[in-house]
Motif scaffolding. Sequence first.
Motif, mmCIF file in Angstrom:
data_model
loop_
_atom_site.group_PDB
_atom_site.id
_atom_site.type_symbol
_atom_site.label_atom_id
_atom_site.label_comp_id
_atom_site.label_asym_id
_atom_site.label_seq_id
_atom_site.Cartn_x
_atom_site.Cartn_y
_atom_site.Cartn_z
ATOM 1 N N LEU A 3 2.337 6.382 3.894
ATOM 2 C CA LEU A 3 1.053 5.696 3.715
ATOM 3 C C LEU A 3 0.806 4.626 4.787
ATOM 4 O O LEU A 3 -0.321 4.176 4.955
ATOM 5 C CB LEU A 3 0.965 5.057 2.327
ATOM 6 N N SER A 6 -0.456 11.206 1.259
ATOM 7 C CA SER A 6 -0.881 10.988 2.642
ATOM 8 C C SER A 6 -1.514 12.242 3.228
ATOM 9 O O SER A 6 -2.555 12.169 3.895
ATOM 10 C CB SER A 6 0.312 10.568 3.502
ATOM 11 N N THR A 64 -1.290 7.285 7.670
ATOM 12 C CA THR A 64 -1.721 8.580 7.140
ATOM 13 C C THR A 64 -2.327 9.467 8.218
ATOM 14 O O THR A 64 -2.425 10.663 8.039
ATOM 15 C CB THR A 64 -2.735 8.411 5.983
#
Length: 181
Positions: free
Chosen positions: A40, A70, A43
């Motif tokens: 994250l 993600s 991403t």
Amino acid sequence: GLVLYPGARVDARAYQDILGPVANAGYLVVILKVPLGISLLNTGQAREAMDRHPGVTSWTVGGHSLGGVSASAFAKANPDVSGLLLFASYPADNMADSGELTVLSISGSNDGLTTPDKIAASKPLLPPTTVYATVEGGVHAFFGDYGEQPGDGEPGISREQAQQQIAAESVRFMDRLAEAG
């Protein structure tokens, strides 16, 4: 091609064996090494991998657990992605209207983290054409080779049997995308 976001704090090498059959079937497979082990934090990292391989004309992004979150965010923001492959995962945001995106969600029936109830509850977030595959007896940690995971369920199948099913489903998914493209 397939770009995979690993699960949180899971080494990218943990997915080599499970994705080997996808590479052996003729697909480029890129397993990302994510910052601090948390996908994250970047991403958009799949774009870098895709740009390094301009000869690949059709891309699937995928991810295990948090990596699938993600991958979902990337697929939603990048309409040039044709496939989304979720390993024991689901999106954080609504993707039900993601048009041409083809999705496969593979989960384990004994997963103690991404439980069958969580997979069922997330179905409205994915396109209605999403295909769901369940590894009967499979647990969260079987989607990679990184050992047991706290909070996971009790396996009802061997790691090898589960990973053979996951790999076979993944190859079939990539083949379907190639035929459609």
